[in-house]
Design an enzyme around this catalytic site. Structure first.
Site, PDB file in Angstrom:
ATOM      1  N   MET A   1       0.787  -1.227   0.000  1.00  0.00           N
ATOM      2  CA  MET A   1       0.000   0.000   0.000  1.00  0.00           C
ATOM      3  C   MET A   1       0.829   1.293   0.000  1.00  0.00           C
ATOM      4  SD  MET A   1      -2.789  -1.510  -0.415  1.00  0.00           S
ATOM      5  CE  MET A   1      -4.207  -0.440  -0.245  1.00  0.00           C
TER       6      MET A   1
ATOM      7  N   HIS B   1      -4.811  -5.408  -8.774  1.00  0.00           N
ATOM      8  CA  HIS B   1      -5.672  -4.298  -8.372  1.00  0.00           C
ATOM      9  C   HIS B   1      -7.127  -4.778  -8.388  1.00  0.00           C
ATOM     10  CE1 HIS B   1      -7.039  -0.198  -7.839  1.00  0.00           C
ATOM     11  NE2 HIS B   1      -7.919  -0.415  -8.795  1.00  0.00           N
TER      12      HIS B   1
ATOM     13  N   GLU C   1     -11.847 -13.654  -4.127  1.00  0.00           N
ATOM     14  CA  GLU C   1     -11.757 -15.044  -4.563  1.00  0.00           C
ATOM     15  C   GLU C   1     -11.215 -15.121  -5.997  1.00  0.00           C
ATOM     16  OE1 GLU C   1     -15.208 -18.185  -4.756  1.00  0.00           O
ATOM     17  OE2 GLU C   1     -15.320 -17.009  -2.887  1.00  0.00           O
TER      18      GLU C   1
END
Ligand code: GAR
Length: 211
Positions: A91, A110, A173
Site C-alpha cells: 500500500m 488491483h 476469490e
C-alpha cells in the site's frame, strides 16, 4: 524457476494464493522473498509458516526519505536474486525510480477491471456507479498509479443485495485465481510487453474458468 519477490503490507491473502500455487511441483515460479513495509503484517506469518524468507523494510525508518526507503527495498530484493516483483496488497506508492529499476519485472494486482476504478475503495465506487460487472486486474507497473500493460483480468458479477463487503469477498476469490495465472504466463514467457499492451502467446484458459 522464476524467482518472485512478493511485496505486502497486510493480510497477505494474495500472497497465500501464490504460496499455494508455488507448492505445485510443475508451477514455473518460486517465492524467493516476502518483503513487507510493516512489521506486523499477517502475511509475514504466512510466509514463515511456508518456510519462505522474509524481510521488513519499514517506511517509518526512513522519515521523509522515500529514496532511501526504496533503495533499501531494492537492495533486499537484489540480494535475494528476485527476477519478478509482485505487489500483493502493498500500500505504498512507488516512485518512478523504483518502477524504472524493475521495468517489466514488476506487477500489481488491483481490485477492479482497470482502467475503471483506479485507487482505493474500488468496491463501493463500483456499486455507486451501477456497473453490473466488477473484478480484478494484474498489470505491469508504470509510474502512474494503477496504470500499465494489462496481463490478465477476471470479471465477477455485481449481484442484487451486494454491499461493498460481499462484493469485495467475491472479487478477492477471483484475485486468488488470477494472480497465479498471471505469474504463470510470465514465467512461461507467454506474456510479452509490446508497447502499451501485453501480447499473450498460446492459449489461455477460458476466463470463466479462471474466475
Ligand atoms: C487485495 O484486494 C488487493 O487487490 C488490494 O488490496 C488487497 C490486499 O489483500 N490491492 C490494492 O488495493 C492495491 N492498491 P491481501 O493482503 O489479502 O492480498
Amino acid at each position: 524457476k522464476l524467482k518472485l519477490g512478493v511485496l505486502i503490507s497486510g493480510r497477505g491473502s494474495n500472497l497465500q494464493a501464490l504460496i499455494d500455487a508455488c507448492a505445485a511441483p510443475d508451477f514455473p515460479a518460486e517465492i524467493a522473498l516476502v518483503l513487507s513495509n510493516k512489521a506486523d503484517a499477517f502475511g509475514l506469518e504466512r510466509a514463515a509458516k511456508a518456510g519462505i524468507a522474509t524481510a521488513v523494510v519499514s517506511h517509518r525508518d526512513y522519515p521523509g526519505d522515500k529514496p532511501a526507503f526504496e533503495a533499501a527495498m531494492d537492495a533486499t530484493l537484489r540480494e535475494s536474486g528476485v527476477d519478478l516483483v509482485c505487489l500483493a496488497g502493498f500500500m505504498r506508492l512507488l516512485s518512478p525510480w523504483f518502477v524504472g529499476q524493475w521495468h517489466n519485472a514488476l506487477i500489481n494486482i488491483h481490485p477492479s477491471l482497470l482502467p475503471s476504478f483506479k485507487g482505493l475503495d474500488t468496491h463501493q465506487r463500483a456499486l455507486d456507479s451501477g456497473v453490473r460487472f466488477h473484478g480484478c486486474t494484474v498489470h505491469y507497473v508504470r509510474p502512474e498509479m494503477d496504470e500499465g500493460p494489462i496481463i490478465a483480468q477476471a470479471a465477477v458479477p455485481v449481484l442484487p443485495g451486494d454491499d461493498a463487503h460481499r462484493l469485495a469477498d467475491r472479487v478477492l476469490e477471483s484475485e486468488h485465481r488470477l494472480y497465479p495465472h498471471a505469474v504463470r504466463l510470465i514465467a512461461e514467457g507467454r506474456a510479452r510487453v509490446d508497447g502499451d499492451l501485453v501480447r499473450i502467446e498460446g492459449t489461455v484458459p477460458d476466463l470463466a474458468a479462471v474466475v
